[in-house]
Design an enzyme around this catalytic site. Structure first.
Site, PDB file in Angstrom:
ATOM      1  N   TYR A 182       0.883  -1.159   0.000  1.00 38.63           N
ATOM      2  CA  TYR A 182       0.000   0.000   0.000  1.00 38.63           C
ATOM      3  C   TYR A 182       0.922   1.210   0.000  1.00 38.63           C
ATOM      4  O   TYR A 182       1.353   1.684   1.042  1.00 38.63           O
ATOM      5  CB  TYR A 182      -0.923  -0.012   1.214  1.00 38.63           C
ATOM      6  CG  TYR A 182      -1.803   1.213   1.326  1.00 38.63           C
ATOM      7  CD1 TYR A 182      -2.370   1.794   0.198  1.00 38.63           C
ATOM      8  CD2 TYR A 182      -2.066   1.782   2.564  1.00 38.63           C
ATOM      9  CE1 TYR A 182      -3.176   2.910   0.298  1.00 38.63           C
ATOM     10  CE2 TYR A 182      -2.876   2.897   2.683  1.00 38.63           C
ATOM     11  CZ  TYR A 182      -3.423   3.463   1.549  1.00 38.63           C
ATOM     12  OH  TYR A 182      -4.222   4.585   1.651  1.00 38.63           O
ATOM     13  N   ASP A 222      -2.070  -1.261  -4.234  1.00 38.04           N
ATOM     14  CA  ASP A 222      -2.385   0.136  -4.513  1.00 38.04           C
ATOM     15  C   ASP A 222      -1.065   0.886  -4.527  1.00 38.04           C
ATOM     16  O   ASP A 222      -0.505   1.191  -3.481  1.00 38.04           O
ATOM     17  CB  ASP A 222      -3.326   0.675  -3.437  1.00 38.04           C
ATOM     18  CG  ASP A 222      -3.660   2.147  -3.628  1.00 38.04           C
ATOM     19  OD1 ASP A 222      -3.117   2.772  -4.564  1.00 38.04           O
ATOM     20  OD2 ASP A 222      -4.448   2.683  -2.827  1.00 38.04           O
TER      21      ASP A 222
END
Length: 364
Positions: A182, A222
């Protein structure tokens, strides 16, 4: 952004042919959680920023469970878990365990535990890397018949150390590594928790890639950056975006976080230096306005209809010829297929390697 019921298995799937065993962890030699050697390797992967895993379990679990059952991934990478690590106030944190320090947290842990014990998730072993509070955090679910040899929680491959905010889970399999990240948002200003943090992160990613080139890599998650104009729905809007009228002094830092020239340039350099291939763009050369973006703005307000591709599967060049499919599973501006999040799942499927290919990947 996490085991004991009989799993649902697709007919003729590897899991159906071979029983899945519980992921029994055993201490290695000081460099991560080491697992027994397993000759079978994962070939179907899914990544998803859940934007609060607990909320998805409470509100969207039925549709997400159906999606997982239908695609039947071997590995599921989750970002933005948003659950705090175990450990009371003033005590050391256990970033691999969900907190149950209060009545509310105990109830929330039970909700997640029950969800991840139900089909099809009972067929997966779960690893967490959690922040101190309900912020960020990642999870990795791996089918129990595909146990990784080792699992790390940082870019330095140090035992027990977790990245700040639980941003990394690194699983090592026999012939490749899988990195779930992330990546931090760039922010709007040249501050420690914005531009500076992202620059340091990008530098460390390049260092990690250079140190781990002995084995092919699948990097997913992400990544909080859109590489090219084709990766956003409205390039001019994102290129000129401002926060409360503020304009950074360096034009390379201007624009929507994730679409500044500085970030995009570093991302391109990282892909090149790491000899990586953007699996989705490798298969999809043209922009797809309906299903070509992984993040979508709030349907209400100025970001309505504004979309970005910031969730990726980047694979080492050695794996390029094995890419069968890479898809984004959300459509349109009404967030169809997003399962309650502002990100949709992204999937990757690889063909099974030949024995000769496996040998070359390990030796290279």
């Amino acid at each position: 952004m996490k085991r004991f019921f009989k799993p649902i298995e697709k007919e003729n799937s590897p899991a159906a042919k071979k029983p899945c065993l519980s992921p029994e962890k055993r201490d290695g030699d000081g460099d991560g959680v080491e697992e027994e050697k397993n000759q079978n390797e994962p070939s179907k992967f899914m990544t998803w920023n859940a934007n609060s895993f607990l909320l998805r379990v409470k509100n969207d679990w039925s549709q997400f469970s159906k999606f997982v059952s239908d695609f039947d991934p071997d590995v599921i990478a989750i970002q933005e878990v948003r659950m705090p690590a175990a450990g009371g106030k003033g005590k050391p944190k256990n970033h691999e365990e969900l907190s149950d320090d209060t009545k509310v947290l105990r109830e929330e842990k039970q909700i997640l535990t029950r969800a991840l014990s139900s089909p099809p998730f009972g067929n997966y072993g779960v690893w967490w890397s959690l922040a101190d509070s309900k912020y960020a955090g990642t999870a990795l679910l791996v089918k129990k018949c595909f146990k990784p040899r080792k699992v790390y929680f940082n870019l330095d491959k140090l035992a027990s150390k977790h990245e700040p905010d639980g941003r990394v889970i690194l699983a090592e399999f026999e012939t490749f590594r899988l990195l779930n990240t992330y990546s931090p948002n760039n922010g709007w200003k040249d501050e420690e928790n914005a531009f500076q943090r992202r620059r340091k992160w990008d530098k460390r990613i390049v260092e990690f890639l250079n140190k781990t080139s002995d084995k092919p890599l699948i990097w997913c998650g992400d990544l909080n950056v859109s590489h090219e104009e084709i990766d956003v729905s409205h390039p001019e809007f994102f290129a000129t975006a401002k926060l409360n009228g503020y304009v950074p002094p360096n034009k390379e830092d201007c624009g929507q976080p994730g679409f500044t020239p500085s970030e995009r340039g570093r991302f391109g350099a990282t892909i090149k230096e790491g000899r990586l291939v953007d699996a989705y763009r490798y298969l999809h050369k043209e922009q797809e306005m309906e299903s070509g973006f992984s993040w979508s703005g709030n349907p209400i307000g100025k970001y309505r209809g504004k979309r970005m591709r910031i969730d990726y599967f980047l694979v080492s060049e050695q794996l390029k010829d094995r890419i069968v499919s890479c898809k984004m599973h959300g459509r349109g501006i009404e967030l169809e297929g997003f399962h309650g999040s502002d990100h949709c799942p992204v999937t990757l499927e690889l063909s099974k390697p030949s024995s000769e290919m496996e040998q070359n990947q390990v030796s290279n």
